[in-house]
Scaffold this active site. Structure first.
Site, PDB file in Angstrom:
ATOM      1  N   LYS A  42       1.212  -1.412   0.213  1.00  0.00           N
ATOM      2  CA  LYS A  42       0.026   0.223   0.061  1.00  0.00           C
ATOM      3  C   LYS A  42       0.715   1.050   0.512  1.00  0.00           C
ATOM      4  CE  LYS A  42      -2.938  -2.523   2.704  1.00  0.00           C
ATOM      5  NZ  LYS A  42      -3.574  -2.959   4.132  1.00  0.00           N
ATOM      6  N   GLY A  43       2.290   0.835   0.562  1.00  0.00           N
ATOM      7  CA  GLY A  43       2.950   1.930   0.754  1.00  0.00           C
ATOM      8  C   GLY A  43       2.891   3.162  -0.874  1.00  0.00           C
ATOM      9  N   GLU A  98       8.438   2.689  -5.902  1.00  0.00           N
ATOM     10  CA  GLU A  98       8.492   2.668  -4.477  1.00  0.00           C
ATOM     11  C   GLU A  98       7.831   3.329  -3.499  1.00  0.00           C
ATOM     12  OE1 GLU A  98       7.555   0.330  -2.156  1.00  0.00           O
ATOM     13  OE2 GLU A  98       9.547  -1.923  -1.926  1.00  0.00           O
ATOM     14  N   ASP A 102      14.416   0.084   1.702  1.00  0.00           N
ATOM     15  CA  ASP A 102      15.136   0.168   2.642  1.00  0.00           C
ATOM     16  C   ASP A 102      16.181  -1.274   2.716  1.00  0.00           C
ATOM     17  OD1 ASP A 102      15.648  -0.552   5.714  1.00  0.00           O
ATOM     18  OD2 ASP A 102      14.056  -1.422   5.920  1.00  0.00           O
ATOM     19  N   PHE A 151      13.478   4.723  11.481  1.00  0.00           N
ATOM     20  CA  PHE A 151      12.064   4.751  11.195  1.00  0.00           C
ATOM     21  C   PHE A 151      10.967   5.730  10.831  1.00  0.00           C
ATOM     22  CE2 PHE A 151       7.501   2.863  11.493  1.00  0.00           C
ATOM     23  CZ  PHE A 151       7.953   1.418  10.181  1.00  0.00           C
ATOM     24  N   VAL A 152      10.538   5.767   9.910  1.00  0.00           N
ATOM     25  CA  VAL A 152      10.177   6.994   9.517  1.00  0.00           C
ATOM     26  C   VAL A 152       8.229   6.736   9.251  1.00  0.00           C
ATOM     27  CG1 VAL A 152      11.215   8.401   9.045  1.00  0.00           C
ATOM     28  CG2 VAL A 152      10.251   6.565   7.306  1.00  0.00           C
ATOM     29  N   ASP A 158       3.912   3.876   6.988  1.00  0.00           N
ATOM     30  CA  ASP A 158       2.616   3.177   7.715  1.00  0.00           C
ATOM     31  C   ASP A 158       3.849   2.785   8.716  1.00  0.00           C
ATOM     32  OD1 ASP A 158       3.066   0.348   6.366  1.00  0.00           O
ATOM     33  OD2 ASP A 158       2.148  -0.531   7.970  1.00  0.00           O
TER      34      ASP A 158
HETATM   35  P1  IMP Z   1      12.609  -3.760   1.737  1.00  0.00           P
HETATM   36  O1  IMP Z   1      11.846  -4.933   1.288  1.00  0.00           O
HETATM   37  O2  IMP Z   1      13.502  -3.911   3.635  1.00  0.00           O
HETATM   38  O3  IMP Z   1      13.486  -3.119   0.993  1.00  0.00           O
HETATM   39  O4  IMP Z   1      11.328  -2.737   2.642  1.00  0.00           O
HETATM   40  C1  IMP Z   1      10.608  -2.504   1.770  1.00  0.00           C
HETATM   41  C2  IMP Z   1       9.575  -1.705   2.239  1.00  0.00           C
HETATM   42  O5  IMP Z   1       9.160  -1.721   4.029  1.00  0.00           O
HETATM   43  C3  IMP Z   1       9.297  -0.188   1.704  1.00  0.00           C
HETATM   44  O6  IMP Z   1       8.490  -0.961   0.899  1.00  0.00           O
HETATM   45  C4  IMP Z   1       8.266  -0.079   2.918  1.00  0.00           C
HETATM   46  O7  IMP Z   1       6.951  -0.307   2.820  1.00  0.00           O
HETATM   47  C5  IMP Z   1       8.405  -0.912   4.234  1.00  0.00           C
HETATM   48  N1  IMP Z   1       9.596   0.166   4.991  1.00  0.00           N
HETATM   49  C6  IMP Z   1      11.428   0.765   4.874  1.00  0.00           C
HETATM   50  N2  IMP Z   1      11.342   1.476   5.730  1.00  0.00           N
HETATM   51  C7  IMP Z   1      10.256   1.628   6.267  1.00  0.00           C
HETATM   52  C8  IMP Z   1      10.314   2.417   7.354  1.00  0.00           C
HETATM   53  O8  IMP Z   1      10.951   3.636   7.541  1.00  0.00           O
HETATM   54  N3  IMP Z   1       8.588   3.598   7.415  1.00  0.00           N
HETATM   55  C9  IMP Z   1       7.854   2.329   6.998  1.00  0.00           C
HETATM   56  N4  IMP Z   1       7.980   1.200   6.382  1.00  0.00           N
HETATM   57  C10 IMP Z   1       9.187   1.659   5.840  1.00  0.00           C
HETATM   58 MG    MG Z   2       4.647  -1.130   4.333  1.00  0.00          MG
END
Ligand code: IMP
Ligand code: MG
Length: 180
Positions: A42-43, A98, A102, A151-152, A158
């Site tokens: 959803k982000g 996206e 992260d 974390f934001v 969310d």
């Molecule tokens: P990754 O797979 O670790 O790169 O994470 C990707 C997803 O994690 C992003 O699309 C976000 O939805 C979520 N995410 C990563 N960092 C944050 C954060 O600081 N706050 C909220 N959601 C996050």
């Molecule tokens: Mg998320």
């Protein structure tokens, strides 16, 4: 317990750097081509809706729903495909949109999934990027605003499915429970 913290990136900066800055580059790179924009729900919903309205080429929009987080602030490392895209992307110019990159685990999964369907090109655009948190060797072709590893929430991001509607990017602070 957590509570909302300070503004990390305000709405004006998000608009200038992530929305308008990246749209200008995308408009230049894809001029005269049709682009299939795939939002990662959803982000990405807020960023995608701002971004696509600045794009000048013909645009198709589709969505994929993946989930990797539980209710904690650390990724589980396992990506769950909740809902696939509806469209056939073979031979198309695909741009994954996206909210945030992260660890990169989600993106690695999505790139492999879409690559197997033989698009003409496949690129990634993210509003926010935390390069220091990467667990896989991967970067966005279009990355808006670089963040430290805190974390934001807000602007689509969310915590336990809350705060996505906040117009600014905010920190999430540990709440000691003490009265302010
Ligand atoms: P990754 O797979 O670790 O790169 O994470 C990707 C997803 O994690 C992003 O699309 C976000 O939805 C979520 N995410 C990563 N960092 C944050 C954060 O600081 N706050 C909220 N959601 C996050
Ligand atoms: Mg998320």
């Amino acid at each position: 317990m957590y509570k909302l913290g300070d503004v990390v990136v305000g709405r004006d900066e998000i608009r200038k750097k992530a929305v308008l800055g990246l749209a200008a580059r995308i408009n230049e790179d894809y001029a005269g081509k049709e682009v299939t924009v795939i939002g990662v729900l959803k982000g990405a919903m807020i960023f995608l809706s701002d971004l696509v309205r600045e794009l000048e080429m013909p645009v198709c929009i589709d969505f994929i729903v993946v989930s990797s987080y539980g209710v904690e602030t650390e990724t589980s490392g396992v990506v769950l495909l909740v809902k696939d895209i509806d469209s056939d992307i073979e031979g198309k110019h695909v741009l994954i949109v996206e909210d945030m990159i992260d660890t990169g685990v989600t993106l690695k999964y999505l790139k492999e999934l879409f690559e197997s369907r033989k698009p003409a090109t496949l690129k990634v655009c993210a509003a926010f990027d935390k390069p220091e948190r990467r667990k896989v060797d991967l970067s966005a072709d279009y990355a808006g605003i670089r963040l430290a590893d805190d974390f934001v929430v807000g602007y689509g991001l969310d915590f336990a499915n809350m705060y996505r509607n906040l117009p600014d990017l905010r920190a999430l602070a540990e709440d000691s429970g003490a009265k302010e």
